[in-house]
Write a protein that holds these residues in place. Structure first.
Motif, PDB file in Angstrom:
ATOM      1  N   ARG A 101      45.225  34.572  33.621  1.00 50.59           N
ATOM      2  CA  ARG A 101      44.153  35.172  34.409  1.00 50.59           C
ATOM      3  C   ARG A 101      43.923  36.645  34.072  1.00 50.59           C
ATOM      4  NH1 ARG A 101      42.884  30.838  34.987  1.00 50.59           N
ATOM      5  NH2 ARG A 101      42.785  29.514  36.842  1.00 50.59           N
ATOM      6  N   ASP A 102      45.010  37.389  33.868  1.00 49.55           N
ATOM      7  CA  ASP A 102      44.870  38.830  33.642  1.00 49.55           C
ATOM      8  C   ASP A 102      45.680  39.252  32.428  1.00 49.55           C
ATOM      9  OD1 ASP A 102      43.903  41.536  35.034  1.00 49.55           O
ATOM     10  OD2 ASP A 102      45.928  41.836  34.223  1.00 49.55           O
ATOM     11  N   ARG A 187      42.026  34.213  27.659  1.00 45.38           N
ATOM     12  CA  ARG A 187      41.922  33.633  29.001  1.00 45.38           C
ATOM     13  C   ARG A 187      40.862  32.537  29.036  1.00 45.38           C
ATOM     14  NH1 ARG A 187      40.345  38.905  31.989  1.00 45.38           N
ATOM     15  NH2 ARG A 187      39.256  39.113  30.009  1.00 45.38           N
ATOM     16  N   TYR A 227      45.137  33.727  41.594  1.00 43.49           N
ATOM     17  CA  TYR A 227      44.532  34.921  42.162  1.00 43.49           C
ATOM     18  C   TYR A 227      43.422  34.468  43.117  1.00 43.49           C
ATOM     19  CZ  TYR A 227      46.639  37.813  38.439  1.00 43.49           C
ATOM     20  OH  TYR A 227      47.514  38.457  37.587  1.00 43.49           O
ATOM     21  N   ASP A 230      39.274  37.059  41.184  1.00 48.88           N
ATOM     22  CA  ASP A 230      39.445  37.563  39.826  1.00 48.88           C
ATOM     23  C   ASP A 230      38.501  38.742  39.649  1.00 48.88           C
ATOM     24  OD1 ASP A 230      39.461  38.148  37.147  1.00 48.88           O
ATOM     25  OD2 ASP A 230      39.095  36.094  36.469  1.00 48.88           O
ATOM     26  N   CYS A 232      37.707  40.387  37.227  1.00 47.80           N
ATOM     27  CA  CYS A 232      36.946  40.321  35.973  1.00 47.80           C
ATOM     28  C   CYS A 232      35.938  39.181  35.958  1.00 47.80           C
ATOM     29  CB  CYS A 232      37.896  40.162  34.784  1.00 47.80           C
ATOM     30  SG  CYS A 232      38.928  41.600  34.449  1.00 47.80           S
ATOM     31  N   ASP A 233      35.776  38.488  37.086  1.00 49.86           N
ATOM     32  CA  ASP A 233      34.900  37.308  37.083  1.00 49.86           C
ATOM     33  C   ASP A 233      33.468  37.643  36.666  1.00 49.86           C
ATOM     34  OD1 ASP A 233      34.119  38.598  39.454  1.00 49.86           O
ATOM     35  OD2 ASP A 233      34.966  37.049  40.772  1.00 49.86           O
ATOM     36  N   ASN A 259      37.777  45.265  30.502  1.00 55.84           N
ATOM     37  CA  ASN A 259      38.439  44.121  31.127  1.00 55.84           C
ATOM     38  C   ASN A 259      39.835  44.490  31.609  1.00 55.84           C
ATOM     39  OD1 ASN A 259      37.262  41.104  30.991  1.00 55.84           O
ATOM     40  ND2 ASN A 259      36.299  42.333  29.386  1.00 55.84           N
ATOM     41  N   THR A 262      39.474  46.857  34.683  1.00 54.57           N
ATOM     42  CA  THR A 262      38.970  46.131  35.848  1.00 54.57           C
ATOM     43  C   THR A 262      40.026  45.180  36.394  1.00 54.57           C
ATOM     44  OG1 THR A 262      36.723  46.252  34.952  1.00 54.57           O
ATOM     45  CG2 THR A 262      37.105  44.632  36.683  1.00 54.57           C
ATOM     46  N   GLY A 263      40.754  44.507  35.490  1.00 57.20           N
ATOM     47  CA  GLY A 263      41.805  43.602  35.924  1.00 57.20           C
ATOM     48  C   GLY A 263      42.911  44.323  36.675  1.00 57.20           C
ATOM     49  N   LYS A 268      42.164  41.843  44.109  1.00 52.13           N
ATOM     50  CA  LYS A 268      42.558  40.492  43.725  1.00 52.13           C
ATOM     51  C   LYS A 268      42.858  39.567  44.910  1.00 52.13           C
ATOM     52  CE  LYS A 268      45.048  43.063  41.054  1.00 52.13           C
ATOM     53  NZ  LYS A 268      44.107  44.050  40.491  1.00 52.13           N
TER      54      LYS A 268
END
Length: 385
Positions: A101-102, A187, A227, A230, A232-233, A259, A262-263, A268
């Motif tokens: 995810r990250d 990812r 999470y 997310d 970063c979605d 990314n 932001t992650g 989260k």
């Protein structure tokens, strides 16, 4: 423990190398700027002296990485939880294979959660495409990372993969270090997590015996990372549209940095890590005489099912599924308030997408799919039990 030079180019630094690497980092203006950003208000000389006092990578992680990551957890999550009770032998070194995810936090959070239980941190497989500055490459190797080399020719890739596999077997059997590796390269942008057979093929290049024996020696533990949100979605949704609209579109280095930032610093919600039992018993049940491709596909399927079964599902996963289907099939899994909150969250994420020809229906669908897919996969995996 036998010391080998074969892995010098990719392995984490050993304790004897750290003093020299510390001095190189301390002298690097780019590293100094990064520290000023990550640890504001602390004199750099104090940071430098604290680094010099760390005799091992684990000491460095306890002094810096753990403090930084728990700070992220406190400020940017609604709680970080971990259940690894399925691993009955807590003294073994494991190869944690997880959904991804990250870029930084998947392995980082796992390490501090293990530290919190009195265990050591994991060695981390990280792609060299993310190591865009010399100081980053040095820092991740101080932080117990080993390097996955990308962008090679086919022959070089085979040689590099074989060496990395040998290193991972060496780390587990000789160094007694646990390892984290993602189930796929990069990812899953739509959260439809699938183990790539190529990852398993790489793992089976090292070790001894047949494929099953080689994988068993790594003590593979499937790990589910969930999470609630997310951060970063919206960046992933934006990338979907750019790839749709621009032939051959590829992310830039700046996109990767965006990314990562932001992650790290995006919200989260709740975050949960859940391990499945070690895969060795399930591997024993497979037919090792099968054609290799078929065998690897079977093993990937087993890992996927374990990851799906252990997702932590949140109200947003159920809301996203119902919004996509236009039904209220899972209405008993969330309140009206939780549904409104999730819809407001999606609307806010859509607002963040900066595209001149913004396709709102398409982008919204992509965002909802990201949150619905873990539920879809979990339902299928649990029905198979």
């Amino acid at each position: 423990m036998e010391i080998t030079t074969e892995f010098d180019e990719i392995r984490p630094y050993n304790s004897e190398e750290l003093p020299q690497i510390y001095e190189e980092l301390i002298a690097d203006p780019a590293f100094q700027n990064a520290i000023a950003y990550a640890i504001p208000g602390v004199p750099f000389e104090a940071v430098a002296n604290k680094m010099r006092s760390c005799k091992t990578s684990l000491e460095f992680q306890k002094a810096f990485s753990a403090e930084f990551l728990w700070g992220i957890a406190r400020k940017h999550t609604d709680g970080l939880t971990f259940d690894n009770s399925a691993l009955t032998n807590q003294n073994l070194s494991y190869t944690y294979i997880s959904n991804h995810r990250d870029i930084i936090l998947d392995s980082g959070f796992l390490s501090i959660l293990l530290l919190d239980q009195g265990k050591s941190t994991v060695e981390i497989a990280i792609g060299d495409n993310l190591l865009i500055y010399p100081w980053i490459k040095k820092l991740v190797r101080v932080n117990k990372s080993f390097i996955v080399q990308r962008g090679l020719s086919m022959r070089q890739m085979l040689e590099s993969s074989a060496r990395m596999s040998r290193y991972m077997h060496y780390a587990i059997s000789e160094k007694k270090e646990s390892i984290w590796i993602a189930q796929r390269e990069g990812r899953a942008k739509d959260s439809n997590d699938r183990t790539q057979d190529s990852v398993l093929k790489m793992l089976a290049m090292g070790g001894e015996g047949d494929i099953i024996e080689r994988l068993k020696s790594l003590n593979i533990a499937p790990l589910s990372i969930s999470y609630e949100y997310d951060p970063c979605d919206y960046l992933k949704a934006k990338e979907f549209q750019l790839k749709r609209d621009i032939e051959g579109y590829k992310k830039s280095t700046q996109d990767d940095l965006k990314n990562m930032e932001t992650g790290l610093f995006g919200f989260k919600g709740k975050v949960h890590f859940q391990t499945a039992p070690c895969l060795n018993e399930k591997l024993k049940q497979l037919d090792s005489s099968l054609p290799k491709c078929e065998l690897f596909t079977q093993i990937s399927t087993v890992i996927d099912k374990e990851i799906y079964r252990n997702y932590k599902l949140y109200p947003g996963n159920y809301v996203a599924h119902d919004l996509l289907s236009g039904e209220n099939k899972f209405a008993d899994q969330y309140t009206t308030e939780e549904k409104n909150r999730f819809e407001e969250y999606i609307a806010n994420q859509l607002e963040k997408i900066d595209l001149p020809n913004k396709d709102i229906p398409y982008l919204k669908e992509k965002l909802l799919i990201m949150y619905a897919n873990p539920l879809i996969n979990s339902l299928v995996a649990n029905q198979c039990d």
